[in-house]
Design an enzyme around this catalytic site. Structure first.
Site, PDB file in Angstrom:
ATOM      1  N   CYS A  51       0.811  -1.228   0.000  1.00 39.56           N
ATOM      2  CA  CYS A  51       0.000   0.000   0.000  1.00 39.56           C
ATOM      3  C   CYS A  51       0.840   1.272   0.000  1.00 39.56           C
ATOM      4  O   CYS A  51       1.897   1.335   0.626  1.00 39.56           O
ATOM      5  CB  CYS A  51      -0.879   0.032   1.233  1.00 39.56           C
ATOM      6  N   ARG A  99       4.740   0.186  -5.996  1.00 39.88           N
ATOM      7  CA  ARG A  99       4.704  -0.628  -4.784  1.00 39.88           C
ATOM      8  C   ARG A  99       3.745  -1.806  -4.923  1.00 39.88           C
ATOM      9  O   ARG A  99       3.801  -2.753  -4.148  1.00 39.88           O
ATOM     10  CB  ARG A  99       4.278   0.231  -3.585  1.00 39.88           C
ATOM     11  N   TRP A 158      -3.095  -2.631  -1.549  1.00 39.13           N
ATOM     12  CA  TRP A 158      -2.771  -4.003  -1.953  1.00 39.13           C
ATOM     13  C   TRP A 158      -3.506  -4.886  -0.953  1.00 39.13           C
ATOM     14  O   TRP A 158      -3.179  -4.908   0.231  1.00 39.13           O
ATOM     15  CB  TRP A 158      -1.256  -4.214  -1.881  1.00 39.13           C
ATOM     16  N   ASN A 187      -1.243   1.550   5.866  1.00 38.19           N
ATOM     17  CA  ASN A 187      -0.385   0.533   5.260  1.00 38.19           C
ATOM     18  C   ASN A 187       0.059  -0.389   6.381  1.00 38.19           C
ATOM     19  O   ASN A 187       0.579   0.078   7.391  1.00 38.19           O
ATOM     20  CB  ASN A 187       0.824   1.204   4.593  1.00 38.19           C
ATOM     21  N   GLY A 188      -0.157  -1.689   6.222  1.00 37.79           N
ATOM     22  CA  GLY A 188       0.236  -2.643   7.261  1.00 37.79           C
ATOM     23  C   GLY A 188      -0.922  -3.543   7.617  1.00 37.79           C
ATOM     24  O   GLY A 188      -1.889  -3.655   6.852  1.00 37.79           O
ATOM     25  N   GLU A 238      17.146 -16.949 -10.432  1.00 38.00           N
ATOM     26  CA  GLU A 238      16.712 -15.566 -10.622  1.00 38.00           C
ATOM     27  C   GLU A 238      16.080 -15.386 -12.012  1.00 38.00           C
ATOM     28  O   GLU A 238      15.060 -14.722 -12.158  1.00 38.00           O
ATOM     29  CB  GLU A 238      17.905 -14.620 -10.413  1.00 38.00           C
ATOM     30  N   LYS A 245      12.200 -14.179 -12.805  1.00 35.23           N
ATOM     31  CA  LYS A 245      11.854 -13.020 -13.644  1.00 35.23           C
ATOM     32  C   LYS A 245      10.757 -13.401 -14.636  1.00 35.23           C
ATOM     33  O   LYS A 245       9.808 -12.656 -14.852  1.00 35.23           O
ATOM     34  CB  LYS A 245      13.073 -12.510 -14.442  1.00 35.23           C
ATOM     35  N   GLU A 269       7.466 -13.788 -12.810  1.00 35.47           N
ATOM     36  CA  GLU A 269       6.953 -12.526 -12.269  1.00 35.47           C
ATOM     37  C   GLU A 269       6.311 -11.656 -13.337  1.00 35.47           C
ATOM     38  O   GLU A 269       5.225 -11.143 -13.147  1.00 35.47           O
ATOM     39  CB  GLU A 269       8.104 -11.710 -11.654  1.00 35.47           C
ATOM     40  N   HIS A 278      16.269 -36.655 -11.761  1.00 34.99           N
ATOM     41  CA  HIS A 278      15.664 -37.276 -10.577  1.00 34.99           C
ATOM     42  C   HIS A 278      14.189 -36.907 -10.437  1.00 34.99           C
ATOM     43  O   HIS A 278      13.671 -36.833  -9.326  1.00 34.99           O
ATOM     44  CB  HIS A 278      16.444 -36.879  -9.319  1.00 34.99           C
ATOM     45  N   LYS A 322       6.194  -4.354  -4.713  1.00 30.38           N
ATOM     46  CA  LYS A 322       7.638  -4.116  -4.676  1.00 30.38           C
ATOM     47  C   LYS A 322       8.184  -4.301  -3.273  1.00 30.38           C
ATOM     48  O   LYS A 322       9.254  -4.851  -3.072  1.00 30.38           O
ATOM     49  CB  LYS A 322       7.896  -2.678  -5.153  1.00 30.38           C
TER      50      LYS A 322
HETATM   51  C1  G6P Z   1       9.073  -8.693  -3.445  1.00 27.80           C
HETATM   52  C2  G6P Z   1       9.578  -8.165  -4.777  1.00 27.80           C
HETATM   53  C3  G6P Z   1      10.831  -8.929  -5.200  1.00 27.80           C
HETATM   54  C4  G6P Z   1      11.878  -8.841  -4.098  1.00 27.80           C
HETATM   55  C5  G6P Z   1      11.330  -9.341  -2.766  1.00 27.80           C
HETATM   56  C6  G6P Z   1      12.276  -9.042  -1.621  1.00 27.80           C
HETATM   57  O1  G6P Z   1       8.582  -9.976  -3.584  1.00 27.80           O
HETATM   58  O2  G6P Z   1       8.577  -8.290  -5.768  1.00 27.80           O
HETATM   59  O3  G6P Z   1      11.353  -8.359  -6.395  1.00 27.80           O
HETATM   60  O4  G6P Z   1      13.005  -9.593  -4.471  1.00 27.80           O
HETATM   61  O5  G6P Z   1      10.103  -8.679  -2.462  1.00 27.80           O
HETATM   62  O6  G6P Z   1      12.345  -7.647  -1.459  1.00 27.80           O
HETATM   63  P1  G6P Z   1      13.502  -6.883  -0.733  1.00 27.80           P
HETATM   64  O7  G6P Z   1      13.112  -5.440  -0.795  1.00 27.80           O
HETATM   65  O8  G6P Z   1      13.544  -7.400   0.678  1.00 27.80           O
HETATM   66  O9  G6P Z   1      14.763  -7.176  -1.457  1.00 27.80           O
END
Ligand code: G6P
Length: 613
Positions: free
Chosen positions: A2, A27, A75, A101-102, A485, A489, A492, A508, A608
């Site tokens: 949020c 965010r 959110w 937010n929270g 990673e 991506k 995501e 396996h 984010k």
């Molecule tokens: C969210 C984001 C990811 C990020 C993760 C950890 O899931 O979408 O891109 O890697 O949080 O975030 P941080 O700010 O702790 O690296």
């Protein structure tokens, strides 16, 4: 998650709130709203969906006149995304409006009590409980700040709040506990926001509120109170970001811009910390004696930051000879990790606000383990709480899917590895020198991965494979970490089901899923394992997989004999290779997502900065 914006001044509030919210879109959110004091009453407009829907509803803000208000991007946590669950929330009698937010953990109990006291609720949210609780105390005390203070004292959980009271036009109260909130000083106007980009247009003079803080704000003044409601001064900071940091600057998406910013970000992270051919970490106070007594390093993080930790395990263990275990932050607290003074807990977080990571770090502190944080956002909660901090100088990262923060976190892992290894004497001087020398060239080599020609080639492969339903990413050792990673991506931003596997593990189980046309992205750069990795690749190819290979330039010819679709990256020291190999994977996901018409900077359901556990 949020986003909160608040404004008090002489200008029209609603357009400023809408603009501020647009800077917080990154965010992650599913609905948005504003509340403006208009003609003596608190008027709320809110809607499910993107900001454009809200913008349309109130004609870009023109439909609600008034010079102070609060805005929010939500959110969803408690209650599905809907108009009624969107913020701001009004209390029952319409005297109090709240953005939040929270998460309020005890909201159900409070709601039951408030229902008994005759309060009515419209939404399923925890936030409406906060609004009603404040209104309840306001009716009793007839004092807005004291009512907020009493209500806040009963709240459990995490919250950043922006609160308005209809009877007190021109005053806003901001509260912070665990979720981030900043105050911005203007000239005859003041602001609050969840994050700096929302304020950059208006002010660079800010205060990060601390946990427990309550700020009473008018257009000309602000008074900060701590958790005991004692008046306190808070440190004023000046944001030196270039405004372009929060703009797309001609790129179609923030993600693409941030991919291209990686050479600069990596250089900015590494070069100040290499002096006269040596790694110098002035940022931390870790001695040789402390390292020599270390039994274990845990690396704790979420998402991409966790994958940096997985790469860190290979690097630190191999070079420093200390056992290293990466653990997902959400699992760490509940797995009873063995730790004490002889344990270092390395915490990695771009935002410095991720709730799971922060909670894991606090658990480590309770066990007297030392905490070292790698963080991008200066002044964030994790940075403030850790024993030592190393900042990644990536600059603000706006796209939800991380790229440049990942690369700078990895750069810090290299720096730590070399620094520890030198202190411990576990690295040969010649090897140390060769890695340091390659690190100083890393930014140029990343630039080579981003040439027009290389990007065009990756785009070509994205066009070949963008309709894939499933994908596997396979590699060994460091390549396996990069695959994790790369696979994340693709999930995501392109919404393709994708799994990363250690190439040797495929047989396996998961190999049973390989059929005609399954996309397998194979990363093969580790010299010592090249032949083994190639065998794994041929195994899937002979079962019908479409293989896209990533290797180093010097291996291209050899690779092509077996796999015709190949993307190459320059060679560097093997320890640093992941910094180059990840670049084509980021670009591949980007172009696949583009061809699939995905919302690249704001993928569905993602946030984010994940400030709830
Ligand atoms: C969210 C984001 C990811 C990020 C993760 C950890 O899931 O979408 O891109 O890697 O949080 O975030 P941080 O700010 O702790 O690296």
């Amino acid at each position: 998650m949020c986003g909160i914006v608040g404004y008090l001044g002489s200008r029209q509030a609603a357009p400023i709130l809408l603009d501020g919210l647009s800077k917080l879109e990154y965010r992650g959110y599913d609905s948005a709203g504003v509340c403006v004091m208009s003609g003596g009453i608190l008027r709320v407009a809110k809607a499910k969906g993107r900001l454009a829907v809200l913008n349309g509803l109130i004609d870009g803000g023109k439909a609600i006149e008034g010079t102070f208000g609060i805005g929010h991007t939500r959110w969803a946590t408690h209650g599905a995304p809907s108009d009624v669950n969107s913020h701001p929330h009004m209390a029952d009698a319409g005297k109090i409006a709240v953005v939040h937010n929270g998460i309020i953990e005890n909201y159900m109990r409070l709601k039951q009590q408030l229902l008994k006291k005759g309060k009515h609720f419209q939404s399923e949210t925890d936030t409406e409980v906060v609004a009603n609780l404040i209104e309840y105390y306001y009716d009793k005390l007839k004092d807005f700040p004291r009512a907020v203070r009493r209500a806040v004292g009963q709240l459990e959980g995490s919250f950043a709040l922006g609160i308005l009271c209809q009877d007190l036009p021109g005053t806003m109260i901001a509260v912070k506990k665990e979720s981030p909130l900043i105050f911005g000083y203007g000239d005859g106007e003041n602001f609050i926001a969840s994050d700096v980009p929302a304020l950059l247009k208006h002010t660079r003079k800010i205060v990060h509120l601390l946990d427990g803080d309550i700020a009473i704000i008018t257009k000309d003044s602000v008074q900060f109170y701590d958790a005991f409601f004692d008046r306190v001064e808070r440190k004023i900071e000046y944001v030196d970001w270039d405004i372009s940091a929060a703009e797309k600057c001609g790129f179609d998406h923030f993600m693409l811009k941030e991919i291209h910013e990686q050479p600069t970000a990596v250089k900015g992270t590494i070069s100040p910390r290499i002096r006269d051919g040596r790694v110098v970490l002035d940022d931390i106070k870790i001695s040789r004696d402390y390292l020599a007594g270390l039994k274990k390093i845990y690396i704790v993080a979420c998402g991409s930051s966790y994958y940096v930790g997985c790469l860190g395990k290979y690097l630190l263990e191999k070079t420093c000879r200390i056992p290293v275990e990466p653990v997902l932050a959400s699992e760490f607290r509940y797995s009873a990790p063995v730790m004490g003074e002889d344990t270092l807990v390395l915490v990695i977080s771009q935002s410095g606000e991720t709730a799971d990571t922060k909670a894991a770090m606090m658990e480590a502190k309770r066990h007297h383990a030392r905490t070292l944080a790698i963080v991008n956002v200066v002044g964030s909660a994790i940075a403030l709480e850790a024993d030592d901090v190393i900042y990644t100088w990536a600059g603000p990262e706006i796209a939800v899917a991380t790229t440049k923060a990942f690369s700078t976190q990895l750069s810090v892992i290299y720096l730590i590895t070399l620094y520890f290894a030198e202190l411990l004497g576990t690295i040969e001087p010649a090897e140390y020198q060769s890695i340091v020398s390659e690190m100083t060239k890393l930014d140029q080599k990343i630039s080579l991965c981003l040439t027009r020609e290389n990007v065009a080639k990756i785009r070509y492969y994205a066009e070949q494979y963008f309709t894939a339903r499933d994908a596997f990413f396979i590699g060994r050792n460091l390549d396996c970490g990069v695959c994790r990673e790369g696979s994340l991506k693709l999930k995501e931003i392109a919404y393709i089901h994708s799994e990363a596997y250690a190439a040797g593990e495929l047989k396996h189980g998961p190999i049973s899923l390989i059929e005609d046309g399954t996309l397998v992205v194979a990363v093969c750069t580790v010299d010592a394992l090249f032949d083994k990795a190639m065998s794994n690749l041929v195994e899937v190819q002979s079962r019908g997989a479409e293989v896209l290979g990533i290797t180093t330039e010097n291996r291209e010819a050899e690779f092509k004999v077996k796999v015709p679709s190949v993307i190459t990256v320059p060679e560097t020291h093997p320890m640093l290779q992941p910094s180059l190999t990840i670049i084509p994977l980021q670009l591949f996901s980007y172009y696949v997502a583009l061809l699939r018409n995905c919302d690249i900077d704001m993928p569905r359901n993602l946030a984010k900065s994940v400030t709830v556990e």
